[in-house]
Motif scaffolding. Sequence first.
Motif, PDB file in Angstrom:
ATOM      1  N   LEU A  12       0.816  -1.203   0.000  1.00 30.35           N
ATOM      2  CA  LEU A  12       0.000   0.000   0.000  1.00 30.35           C
ATOM      3  C   LEU A  12       0.856   1.261   0.000  1.00 30.35           C
ATOM      4  O   LEU A  12       1.999   1.253   0.459  1.00 30.35           O
ATOM      5  CB  LEU A  12      -0.894   0.034   1.245  1.00 30.35           C
ATOM      6  CG  LEU A  12      -1.769  -1.178   1.527  1.00 30.35           C
ATOM      7  CD1 LEU A  12      -2.561  -0.954   2.816  1.00 30.35           C
ATOM      8  CD2 LEU A  12      -2.712  -1.449   0.372  1.00 30.35           C
ATOM      9  N   HIS A  13       0.259   2.356  -0.488  1.00 32.26           N
ATOM     10  CA  HIS A  13       0.838   3.691  -0.336  1.00 32.26           C
ATOM     11  C   HIS A  13      -0.081   4.419   0.636  1.00 32.26           C
ATOM     12  O   HIS A  13      -1.269   4.575   0.363  1.00 32.26           O
ATOM     13  CB  HIS A  13       0.901   4.427  -1.672  1.00 32.26           C
ATOM     14  CG  HIS A  13       1.390   5.832  -1.520  1.00 32.26           C
ATOM     15  ND1 HIS A  13       2.709   6.121  -1.293  1.00 32.26           N
ATOM     16  CD2 HIS A  13       0.726   7.013  -1.529  1.00 32.26           C
ATOM     17  CE1 HIS A  13       2.846   7.430  -1.178  1.00 32.26           C
ATOM     18  NE2 HIS A  13       1.657   7.990  -1.309  1.00 32.26           N
ATOM     19  N   TYR A  14       0.464   4.825   1.781  1.00 31.19           N
ATOM     20  CA  TYR A  14      -0.330   5.439   2.836  1.00 31.19           C
ATOM     21  C   TYR A  14      -0.395   6.939   2.638  1.00 31.19           C
ATOM     22  O   TYR A  14       0.630   7.597   2.446  1.00 31.19           O
ATOM     23  CB  TYR A  14       0.269   5.098   4.208  1.00 31.19           C
ATOM     24  CG  TYR A  14       0.327   3.614   4.431  1.00 31.19           C
ATOM     25  CD1 TYR A  14      -0.804   2.919   4.816  1.00 31.19           C
ATOM     26  CD2 TYR A  14       1.501   2.892   4.203  1.00 31.19           C
ATOM     27  CE1 TYR A  14      -0.775   1.539   4.989  1.00 31.19           C
ATOM     28  CE2 TYR A  14       1.545   1.526   4.380  1.00 31.19           C
ATOM     29  CZ  TYR A  14       0.399   0.859   4.769  1.00 31.19           C
ATOM     30  OH  TYR A  14       0.442  -0.503   4.934  1.00 31.19           O
ATOM     31  N   MET A  15      -1.610   7.486   2.685  1.00 31.35           N
ATOM     32  CA  MET A  15      -1.849   8.919   2.553  1.00 31.35           C
ATOM     33  C   MET A  15      -2.523   9.410   3.825  1.00 31.35           C
ATOM     34  O   MET A  15      -2.828   8.619   4.716  1.00 31.35           O
ATOM     35  CB  MET A  15      -2.707   9.175   1.317  1.00 31.35           C
ATOM     36  CG  MET A  15      -2.004   8.724   0.030  1.00 31.35           C
ATOM     37  SD  MET A  15      -3.002   8.888  -1.453  1.00 31.35           S
ATOM     38  CE  MET A  15      -4.092   7.480  -1.284  1.00 31.35           C
ATOM     39  N   ALA A  16      -2.781  10.706   3.924  1.00 32.01           N
ATOM     40  CA  ALA A  16      -3.300  11.309   5.164  1.00 32.01           C
ATOM     41  C   ALA A  16      -4.597  10.673   5.649  1.00 32.01           C
ATOM     42  O   ALA A  16      -4.742  10.404   6.836  1.00 32.01           O
ATOM     43  CB  ALA A  16      -3.481  12.803   4.975  1.00 32.01           C
ATOM     44  N   ARG A  43      -6.620   0.673  10.442  1.00 35.03           N
ATOM     45  CA  ARG A  43      -7.027   2.012  10.883  1.00 35.03           C
ATOM     46  C   ARG A  43      -5.852   2.930  11.194  1.00 35.03           C
ATOM     47  O   ARG A  43      -6.015   4.138  11.267  1.00 35.03           O
ATOM     48  CB  ARG A  43      -7.880   1.914  12.153  1.00 35.03           C
ATOM     49  CG  ARG A  43      -9.109   1.050  12.033  1.00 35.03           C
ATOM     50  CD  ARG A  43     -10.206   1.744  11.240  1.00 35.03           C
ATOM     51  NE  ARG A  43     -11.410   0.931  11.179  1.00 35.03           N
ATOM     52  CZ  ARG A  43     -11.691   0.067  10.201  1.00 35.03           C
ATOM     53  NH1 ARG A  43     -10.846  -0.108   9.215  1.00 35.03           N
ATOM     54  NH2 ARG A  43     -12.810  -0.620  10.210  1.00 35.03           N
ATOM     55  N   TYR A  44      -4.664   2.358  11.428  1.00 35.34           N
ATOM     56  CA  TYR A  44      -3.529   3.150  11.894  1.00 35.34           C
ATOM     57  C   TYR A  44      -2.321   2.931  10.994  1.00 35.34           C
ATOM     58  O   TYR A  44      -1.958   1.802  10.704  1.00 35.34           O
ATOM     59  CB  TYR A  44      -3.160   2.769  13.337  1.00 35.34           C
ATOM     60  CG  TYR A  44      -4.347   2.829  14.262  1.00 35.34           C
ATOM     61  CD1 TYR A  44      -4.798   4.049  14.747  1.00 35.34           C
ATOM     62  CD2 TYR A  44      -5.034   1.674  14.610  1.00 35.34           C
ATOM     63  CE1 TYR A  44      -5.908   4.116  15.571  1.00 35.34           C
ATOM     64  CE2 TYR A  44      -6.143   1.730  15.437  1.00 35.34           C
ATOM     65  CZ  TYR A  44      -6.577   2.950  15.906  1.00 35.34           C
ATOM     66  OH  TYR A  44      -7.677   3.007  16.719  1.00 35.34           O
ATOM     67  N   TRP A  45      -1.707   4.050  10.562  1.00 37.08           N
ATOM     68  CA  TRP A  45      -0.496   3.975   9.751  1.00 37.08           C
ATOM     69  C   TRP A  45       0.240   5.297   9.845  1.00 37.08           C
ATOM     70  O   TRP A  45      -0.281   6.302  10.313  1.00 37.08           O
ATOM     71  CB  TRP A  45      -0.803   3.641   8.297  1.00 37.08           C
ATOM     72  CG  TRP A  45      -1.707   4.614   7.597  1.00 37.08           C
ATOM     73  CD1 TRP A  45      -1.364   5.823   7.046  1.00 37.08           C
ATOM     74  CD2 TRP A  45      -3.104   4.471   7.383  1.00 37.08           C
ATOM     75  NE1 TRP A  45      -2.457   6.427   6.494  1.00 37.08           N
ATOM     76  CE2 TRP A  45      -3.540   5.615   6.686  1.00 37.08           C
ATOM     77  CE3 TRP A  45      -4.037   3.492   7.687  1.00 37.08           C
ATOM     78  CZ2 TRP A  45      -4.863   5.806   6.309  1.00 37.08           C
ATOM     79  CZ3 TRP A  45      -5.342   3.681   7.308  1.00 37.08           C
ATOM     80  CH2 TRP A  45      -5.746   4.823   6.628  1.00 37.08           C
ATOM     81  N   SER A  46       1.483   5.271   9.383  1.00 34.84           N
ATOM     82  CA  SER A  46       2.306   6.476   9.324  1.00 34.84           C
ATOM     83  C   SER A  46       2.534   6.845   7.865  1.00 34.84           C
ATOM     84  O   SER A  46       3.051   6.030   7.093  1.00 34.84           O
ATOM     85  CB  SER A  46       3.651   6.227  10.005  1.00 34.84           C
ATOM     86  OG  SER A  46       4.545   7.286   9.725  1.00 34.84           O
ATOM     87  N   VAL A  47       2.150   8.063   7.513  1.00 35.34           N
ATOM     88  CA  VAL A  47       2.394   8.555   6.157  1.00 35.34           C
ATOM     89  C   VAL A  47       3.892   8.760   5.962  1.00 35.34           C
ATOM     90  O   VAL A  47       4.453   8.369   4.939  1.00 35.34           O
ATOM     91  CB  VAL A  47       1.616   9.865   5.901  1.00 35.34           C
ATOM     92  CG1 VAL A  47       1.994  10.470   4.560  1.00 35.34           C
ATOM     93  CG2 VAL A  47       0.116   9.616   5.979  1.00 35.34           C
ATOM     94  N   ALA A  48       4.556   9.352   6.954  1.00 33.10           N
ATOM     95  CA  ALA A  48       5.991   9.639   6.847  1.00 33.10           C
ATOM     96  C   ALA A  48       6.819   8.365   6.736  1.00 33.10           C
ATOM     97  O   ALA A  48       7.727   8.277   5.914  1.00 33.10           O
ATOM     98  CB  ALA A  48       6.450  10.464   8.048  1.00 33.10           C
TER      99      ALA A  48
END
Length: 66
Positions: A12-16, A43-48
């Motif tokens: 995946l690519h995580y966005m805001a 539900r939880y991820w880091s974009v950075a």
Amino acid sequence: MLMSHLPRAAKLHYMANSFRVLSPGDHVICAKSGAAIPLDELRYWSVAAQEPYASAELSTEAHLAQ
């Protein structure tokens, strides 16, 4: 084309406020615990850091460790 029903980790690519599926699968692996997280429960991820977490607690731990 035959579809496989074997469990497979998605990329995946995580966005805001969402994520984009880069490679199909049914789960991702928590960056802190190594637990499989079904995509419909993510539900939880880091974009950075571009990494997923299984819980709010693990997400907080990862954020504080940065």
